[in-house]
Write an enzyme that holds these catalytic residues in place. Structure first.
Site, mmCIF file in Angstrom:
data_model
loop_
_atom_site.group_PDB
_atom_site.id
_atom_site.type_symbol
_atom_site.label_atom_id
_atom_site.label_comp_id
_atom_site.label_asym_id
_atom_site.label_seq_id
_atom_site.Cartn_x
_atom_site.Cartn_y
_atom_site.Cartn_z
ATOM 1 N N ARG A 202 0.833 -1.198 0.000
ATOM 2 C CA ARG A 202 0.000 0.000 0.000
ATOM 3 C C ARG A 202 0.871 1.254 0.000
ATOM 4 O O ARG A 202 2.067 1.190 0.280
ATOM 5 C CB ARG A 202 -0.884 0.008 1.259
ATOM 6 C CG ARG A 202 -1.688 -1.280 1.461
ATOM 7 C CD ARG A 202 -1.800 -1.625 2.951
ATOM 8 N NE ARG A 202 -2.453 -2.924 3.136
ATOM 9 C CZ ARG A 202 -3.770 -3.081 3.243
ATOM 10 N NH1 ARG A 202 -4.558 -2.016 3.198
ATOM 11 N NH2 ARG A 202 -4.284 -4.280 3.401
ATOM 12 N N ASP A 271 -3.359 4.158 3.843
ATOM 13 C CA ASP A 271 -3.048 2.748 4.085
ATOM 14 C C ASP A 271 -4.044 1.827 3.401
ATOM 15 O O ASP A 271 -3.874 0.602 3.434
ATOM 16 C CB ASP A 271 -2.991 2.457 5.587
ATOM 17 C CG ASP A 271 -4.293 2.784 6.298
ATOM 18 O OD1 ASP A 271 -4.649 3.973 6.342
ATOM 19 O OD2 ASP A 271 -4.960 1.862 6.811
ATOM 20 N N ASP A 281 -9.402 -3.324 0.422
ATOM 21 C CA ASP A 281 -10.002 -3.018 1.726
ATOM 22 C C ASP A 281 -11.450 -2.572 1.612
ATOM 23 O O ASP A 281 -11.777 -1.404 1.763
ATOM 24 C CB ASP A 281 -9.169 -1.963 2.468
ATOM 25 C CG ASP A 281 -7.900 -2.546 3.048
ATOM 26 O OD1 ASP A 281 -7.902 -3.731 3.401
ATOM 27 O OD2 ASP A 281 -6.901 -1.824 3.141
#
EC number: 2.7.7.-
Length: 522
Positions: A202, A271, A281
């Site tokens: 990331r 992140d 995510d």
């Protein structure tokens, strides 16, 4: 890590896979060294069972569709056998830092995820397998390291739905459930989703080593990413500047694709930004229903930082954070002896790259919107025409997905065919005014209505993962009925196709859907 695929005896696949994952692991990310990760076994998950499984992802990994039915599958992908793996083969959690909601958060890391290994794909690429919800790690901070069933089902479904929409994304192999309780806003049950990606690096990984003043480790990470995923950058005059340019381009193009389907990520922290430019995510995400340019899908985002209209701006800002982290590397090739002079040039070069974000995002979105409107020819006023439609949709809160899908039924000659899409608008006169402009623009096209409609239906999905559809599948799954998870996954594999037997999945959301809230609570 190697894996032997034997078509002769598929029953041996799971034991072979388990043995492969339990063998000493030397794949590329681990070779970066101990400063990048911590090895540890997954926390035990009590009495695990299979909730969902993607046979497509299994095939991508060279595994049979029968894998999920084999004894021990749920145990393996709950992470339970890792307790018995040798130290040199244990899964690992990686460390990173980042900005959360625009504020520097310092060290973060995989607080509830463990990478259990890497497998070769049938497409010639290599894929990491990561268990999300596998228990506490040294980077868990105050968390318990667990994921809950509802969020795991949502990530499983959306990962695969986005792939079939043609949007770069991590994939999901399986969801494993358990009756093991976890405390959130209420008592829920634990689950583990197996995520699959070429890499889980990331922006925050680069920020971590920059913030810790470790240019040596920062360079090792950048070299790993370049050599593995951006080999063309190695031949550039400045490989690290080229890496920034490539990541900026991919990020801009990714967010343009998000905007074009009405997707809201919800937590665009640095992140949560992939260096590969893929969606990663899946938390409090959502597809916009009644169109509101200011739509906030994350109930925790009280300030609207990650609202739909803000996503391009935030993505650009995140690229600035990546650029800052890469500054110690940019210009090293130029041999400038004076550190201040090199740093000044690095800033100038990075800013020049960052200035290209709008040049990448704007045309990418314009191309997508032109295709969504069925415009094969390029005209100067096309962007304005698309923006006026969005403004009209916003004013009437017209459904995003249905508006674009039903536009295919509009005729360039016959306004009487407008009803299916016109009825989505409260202000019918405003729609009529826009439709007249649209028809005038269509008169410049050479395709007939049928050809245009077919082209539009190839880019405007009929089926997306609306929150209420996910909620219905989750409610059934909580009762140990996983049929709706499977059915919904199958529908979302063909988002552009007419599926008469599943027409209800394309309908306007019911009234109760408006009360659904998703947040960072999972």
């Amino acid at each position: 890590m190697s894996f032997s695929r034997s078509a002769a005896d598929p029953a041996d696949t799971l034991p072979d896979l388990a043995a492969t994952l339990a063998a000493p692991d030397t794949h590329a990310f681990l070779r970066l060294g101990d400063a990048f990760h911590t090895r540890l076994p997954a926390a035990p998950l009590a009495a695990p069972y299979v909730v969902g499984f993607s046979d497509e992802v299994a095939r991508l990994l060279g595994l049979p569709a029968s894998l999920a039915a084999q004894p021990g599958f749920a145990e393996l992908f709950a992470g339970n056998p890792t307790r018995d793996w040798p130290a040199e083969a244990l899964p690992y959690a990686s460390v990173y830092s980042g900005h959360q909601f625009g504020v520097w958060a310092g060290q973060l890391g995989d607080g509830r995820a463990l990478t259990i290994g890497e497998l070769p794909g049938t497409d010639g690429r290599r894929y990491e397998l990561q268990l999300k919800g596998s228990g506490r790690t040294p980077y868990s901070r105050m968390g318990d390291g667990r994921a809950v069933l509802r969020s795991s089902i949502r990530e499983f479904l959306c990962s695969e739905a986005m792939h079939h929409l043609g949007i770069p994304t991590t994939r999901a192999l399986t969801v494993i459930g358990s009756d093991q309780p976890v405390v959130r806003e209420e008592i829920e049950t634990a689950a583990v989703v197996t995520r699959v990606s070429e890499s889980f690096v990331r922006f925050g990984h680069f920020e971590h080593f920059f913030s810790n003043n470790r240019p040596d480790l920062l360079r090792a990470l950048a070299d790993h990413v370049i050599d593995r995923f951006y080999p063309a950058c190695r031949d550039a005059d400045d490989p690290y500047l080229a890496l920034l340019e490539a990541a900026t381009r991919r990020t801009a193009e990714l967010v343009a694709q998000w905007q074009a389907v009405g997707f809201c990520h919800g937590v665009m922290n640095t992140d949560n930004m992939s260096i590969l430019g893929v969606t990663i995510d899946y938390g409090p995400f959502g597809f916009v229903d009644a169109f509101d340019a200011n739509h906030i899908c994350n109930h925790s985002d009280t300030g609207g930082r990650y609202a739909y209209r803000m996503q391009p701006r935030i993505a650009h800002w995140n690229c600035y954070c990546l650029a800052q982290a890469l500054l110690p590397l940019i210009g090293l090739q130029h041999g400038i002896a004076d550190d201040d002079a090199r740093a000044e040039r690095a800033v100038d070069d990075a800013q020049a790259v960052l200035a290209t974000f709008p040049e990448r995002f704007g045309p990418a979105l314009e191309r997508a919107m032109r295709a969504k409107l069925g415009l094969a020819l390029e005209r100067d006023g096309d962007a304005a025409l698309a923006n006026q439609l969005l403004e009209t949709m916003h004013a009437s809160r017209a459904d995003f997905t249905l508006t674009f899908r039903r536009l295919a039924q509009l005729s360039k000659h016959d306004a009487s065919r407008d009803a299916p899409v016109r009825d989505l608008f409260i202000d019918r006169e405003a729609f009529d005014a826009w439709a007249n402009l649209y028809r005038a623009r269509l008169s410049e096209e050479t395709r007939d209505d049928a050809a245009r409609a077919a082209a539009m239906n190839r880019v405007n999905p009929k089926y997306v993962l609306r929150n209420h559809l996910a909620e219905l599948a989750i409610r059934r799954a909580k009762e140990k009925d996983f049929s709706e998870v499977e059915r919904l996954a199958q529908v979302l594999r063909r988002p552009f196709d007419e599926q008469p037997e599943h027409e209800s999945y394309a309908a306007l959301p019911p009234d109760w859907a408006g009360s659904l809230e998703v947040s960072c609570s999972s």
